[in-house]
Design a protein around this motif. Structure first.
Motif, PDB file in Angstrom:
ATOM      1  N   LEU A  18       7.691  -4.729  13.962  1.00  0.00           N
ATOM      2  CA  LEU A  18       8.803  -4.451  13.067  1.00  0.00           C
ATOM      3  C   LEU A  18       8.395  -4.872  11.660  1.00  0.00           C
ATOM      4  O   LEU A  18       7.928  -5.987  11.443  1.00  0.00           O
ATOM      5  N   GLU A  19       8.562  -3.961  10.719  1.00  0.00           N
ATOM      6  CA  GLU A  19       8.144  -4.214   9.336  1.00  0.00           C
ATOM      7  C   GLU A  19       9.308  -3.884   8.414  1.00  0.00           C
ATOM      8  O   GLU A  19       9.763  -2.741   8.364  1.00  0.00           O
ATOM      9  N   LEU A  20       9.799  -4.894   7.721  1.00  0.00           N
ATOM     10  CA  LEU A  20      10.960  -4.702   6.851  1.00  0.00           C
ATOM     11  C   LEU A  20      10.518  -4.400   5.424  1.00  0.00           C
ATOM     12  O   LEU A  20       9.715  -5.127   4.845  1.00  0.00           O
ATOM     13  N   LYS A  21      11.046  -3.300   4.891  1.00  0.00           N
ATOM     14  CA  LYS A  21      10.853  -2.961   3.479  1.00  0.00           C
ATOM     15  C   LYS A  21      12.241  -2.959   2.842  1.00  0.00           C
ATOM     16  O   LYS A  21      13.075  -2.116   3.157  1.00  0.00           O
ATOM     17  N   LEU A  22      12.476  -3.940   1.987  1.00  0.00           N
ATOM     18  CA  LEU A  22      13.801  -4.055   1.387  1.00  0.00           C
ATOM     19  C   LEU A  22      14.173  -2.785   0.635  1.00  0.00           C
ATOM     20  O   LEU A  22      13.323  -2.125   0.025  1.00  0.00           O
ATOM     21  N   ILE A  23      15.453  -2.458   0.692  1.00  0.00           N
ATOM     22  CA  ILE A  23      15.944  -1.256   0.021  1.00  0.00           C
ATOM     23  C   ILE A  23      16.577  -1.655  -1.305  1.00  0.00           C
ATOM     24  O   ILE A  23      17.682  -2.197  -1.354  1.00  0.00           O
ATOM     25  N   ALA A  24      15.837  -1.451  -2.369  1.00  0.00           N
ATOM     26  CA  ALA A  24      16.314  -1.737  -3.721  1.00  0.00           C
ATOM     27  C   ALA A  24      15.857  -0.610  -4.630  1.00  0.00           C
ATOM     28  O   ALA A  24      14.815   0.001  -4.409  1.00  0.00           O
ATOM     29  N   GLU A  25      16.642  -0.340  -5.657  1.00  0.00           N
ATOM     30  CA  GLU A  25      16.280   0.730  -6.587  1.00  0.00           C
ATOM     31  C   GLU A  25      15.342   0.248  -7.684  1.00  0.00           C
ATOM     32  O   GLU A  25      14.581   1.022  -8.259  1.00  0.00           O
ATOM     33  N   VAL A  26      15.401  -1.049  -7.967  1.00  0.00           N
ATOM     34  CA  VAL A  26      14.624  -1.617  -9.075  1.00  0.00           C
ATOM     35  C   VAL A  26      13.847  -2.830  -8.574  1.00  0.00           C
ATOM     36  O   VAL A  26      14.407  -3.702  -7.908  1.00  0.00           O
ATOM     37  N   ALA A  27      12.550  -2.882  -8.879  1.00  0.00           N
ATOM     38  CA  ALA A  27      11.716  -4.027  -8.529  1.00  0.00           C
ATOM     39  C   ALA A  27      11.364  -4.795  -9.797  1.00  0.00           C
ATOM     40  O   ALA A  27      10.928  -4.197 -10.788  1.00  0.00           O
ATOM     41  N   ILE A  28      11.551  -6.103  -9.768  1.00  0.00           N
ATOM     42  CA  ILE A  28      11.175  -6.974 -10.880  1.00  0.00           C
ATOM     43  C   ILE A  28       9.897  -7.692 -10.480  1.00  0.00           C
ATOM     44  O   ILE A  28       9.884  -8.478  -9.534  1.00  0.00           O
ATOM     45  N   ILE A  29       8.808  -7.398 -11.197  1.00  0.00           N
ATOM     46  CA  ILE A  29       7.509  -7.957 -10.834  1.00  0.00           C
ATOM     47  C   ILE A  29       6.909  -8.698 -12.029  1.00  0.00           C
ATOM     48  O   ILE A  29       7.412  -8.632 -13.146  1.00  0.00           O
ATOM     49  N   GLY A  30       5.793  -9.365 -11.771  1.00  0.00           N
ATOM     50  CA  GLY A  30       5.101 -10.087 -12.826  1.00  0.00           C
ATOM     51  C   GLY A  30       4.393 -11.299 -12.267  1.00  0.00           C
ATOM     52  O   GLY A  30       4.505 -11.624 -11.081  1.00  0.00           O
ATOM     53  N   PHE A  31       3.657 -11.990 -13.148  1.00  0.00           N
ATOM     54  CA  PHE A  31       2.965 -13.211 -12.754  1.00  0.00           C
ATOM     55  C   PHE A  31       3.974 -14.274 -12.333  1.00  0.00           C
ATOM     56  O   PHE A  31       5.156 -14.208 -12.704  1.00  0.00           O
ATOM     57  N   PRO A  32       3.536 -15.284 -11.585  1.00  0.00           N
ATOM     58  CA  PRO A  32       4.447 -16.386 -11.268  1.00  0.00           C
ATOM     59  C   PRO A  32       4.988 -17.027 -12.553  1.00  0.00           C
ATOM     60  O   PRO A  32       4.287 -17.126 -13.559  1.00  0.00           O
ATOM     61  N   ASN A  33       6.248 -17.424 -12.501  1.00  0.00           N
ATOM     62  CA  ASN A  33       6.897 -18.120 -13.612  1.00  0.00           C
ATOM     63  C   ASN A  33       7.100 -17.235 -14.836  1.00  0.00           C
ATOM     64  O   ASN A  33       7.222 -17.721 -15.957  1.00  0.00           O
ATOM     65  N   ALA A  34       7.145 -15.907 -14.625  1.00  0.00           N
ATOM     66  CA  ALA A  34       7.373 -14.997 -15.757  1.00  0.00           C
ATOM     67  C   ALA A  34       8.854 -14.845 -16.076  1.00  0.00           C
ATOM     68  O   ALA A  34       9.209 -14.211 -17.071  1.00  0.00           O
ATOM     69  N   GLY A  35       9.716 -15.404 -15.219  1.00  0.00           N
ATOM     70  CA  GLY A  35      11.150 -15.320 -15.467  1.00  0.00           C
ATOM     71  C   GLY A  35      11.875 -14.315 -14.602  1.00  0.00           C
ATOM     72  O   GLY A  35      13.005 -13.922 -14.915  1.00  0.00           O
ATOM     73  N   LYS A  36      11.261 -13.903 -13.489  1.00  0.00           N
ATOM     74  CA  LYS A  36      11.865 -12.871 -12.631  1.00  0.00           C
ATOM     75  C   LYS A  36      13.167 -13.351 -11.995  1.00  0.00           C
ATOM     76  O   LYS A  36      14.187 -12.658 -12.035  1.00  0.00           O
TER      77      LYS A  36
END
Length: 330
Positions: A158-176
């Motif tokens: 079983l592999e879960l892929k969250l259902i979201a329209e927008v992904a917030i990405i970046g380096f650690p501690n970037a403020g996500k």
């Protein structure tokens, strides 16, 4: 205790069919009654169903073996055995059900990306036939019955892929996480050190006038993530369903362009299709004096660059409107 589980391997076994019965009628004045053995009941099957009440695969982390009920054997007087109960396993919406076959070959059975969708993962065995089924003109008293079929058993991933329209990405501690907490109803853990976010967080963003979207804060990526550095790429699958990527760059740190391209490189190594998704580049922490010098360097990357401070709120409204405009186009 494990709070968030998005991949797990389990074993499922459908119920066996009940055995057919050998029996004969015993009626007064009928010394040699005919066959009356009933058929066995069907074994229960195993289904996976996408449920709104389930958010993680955590249950399957602790309980990895599942068996459905077997059918009951047939009885005399032509009574068919009771069917075994089906076993329905609830999973989060967005779960991919994968059968693991010989040689670790993976076959996708279903992508349960909508509430209420279900798939049969293991079929129950058919019930065996009682001796009444074998009566013929040449064999009036058959003494044969068949056993029930075995139910299917499989290894399932079983592999879960969250259902979201927008992904917030970046380096650690970037403020996500901070941004997600400011624009949505999410309450992620926030602290001023890398890898504070160890699991993806979802939040519903309300813009007013009935406009809303779901955003996901994806744990920080660093250079070498595709090779296992930092938290690796285990959470990148959650970006695959999103329509828009918000790429945060911490302007208070040097090498803003290198950090941007490092994350893009890791996305491409995981799945080149992620690079084709609409992206908004966002410079964060503009309330910090050191950030001013890096704003122009970030502008050199592309024209679609915005600047925000989650602390003061500056630029956030423009960012949300920009996200909404992109969502309408996709």
């Amino acid at each position: 205790m494990v709070d968030f589980v998005d991949e797990v391997r389990i074993w499922v076994k459908a119920g066996d069919g009940g055995n057919g019965c050998i029996a004969f009628r015993r009626e007064k004045f009928v010394p040699k009654g005919g066959p009356s053995g009933g058929n066995g009941g069907r074994g229960g099957s195993i289904y996976f169903r996408a449920s709104a009440n389930t958010k993680t695969l955590r249950e399957f982390y602790y309980h990895r073996h599942f068996k459905a009920e077997s059918g009951k054997p047939g009885e005399g007087n032509n009574r068919t055995g009771a069917d075994g109960k089906d076993l329905i396993l609830n999973v989060p919406s967005g779960t991919v059900v994968i059968e693991i076959r010989e040689g670790e070959h993976e076959v996708i059975l279903a992508d349960l990306d909508k509430i209420g969708m279900e798939v049969i993962a293991a079929k129950g065995g058919k019930g065996g036939m009682g001796n009444a089924a074998f009566k013929s003109s040449t064999n009036q008293t058959p003494r044969v019955a068949t056993p029930g079929e075995k139910g299917e058993e499989k290894f399932i991933k079983l592999e879960l892929k969250l259902i979201a329209e927008v992904a917030i990405i970046g380096f650690p501690n970037a403020g996500k996480s901070t941004l997600l907490s400011k624009i949505s109803n999410a309450t992620p853990k926030i602290a001023d050190y890398p890898f504070t976010t160890l699991i993806p967080n979802l939040g519903v963003v309300e813009l007013g006038d009935g406009r809303q979207f779901v955003a996901a804060d994806v744990p920080g990526l660093i250079q070498g993530a595709s090779s296992g550095a930092g938290l690796g790429i285990k959470f990148l699958r959650h970006i695959e369903r999103t329509k828009v990527i918000i790429h945060l760059i911490d302007l208070s740190l040097p090498d803003v362009q290198n950090r941007y391209y490092s994350v893009r490189d890791e996305l491409g190594k995981y799945n080149e299709k992620l690079l084709d998704k609409p992206e908004i580049i966002v410079g964060t922490k503009i309330d910090i004096p050191e950030s001013k010098d890096n704003m122009e360097k970030l502008r050199e990357l592309a024209g679609n660059v915005l600047f925000i401070s989650s602390f003061t709120g500056e630029g956030i409204k423009d960012l949300l409107e920009g996200i909404w405009a992109l969502l309408k186009k996709t």
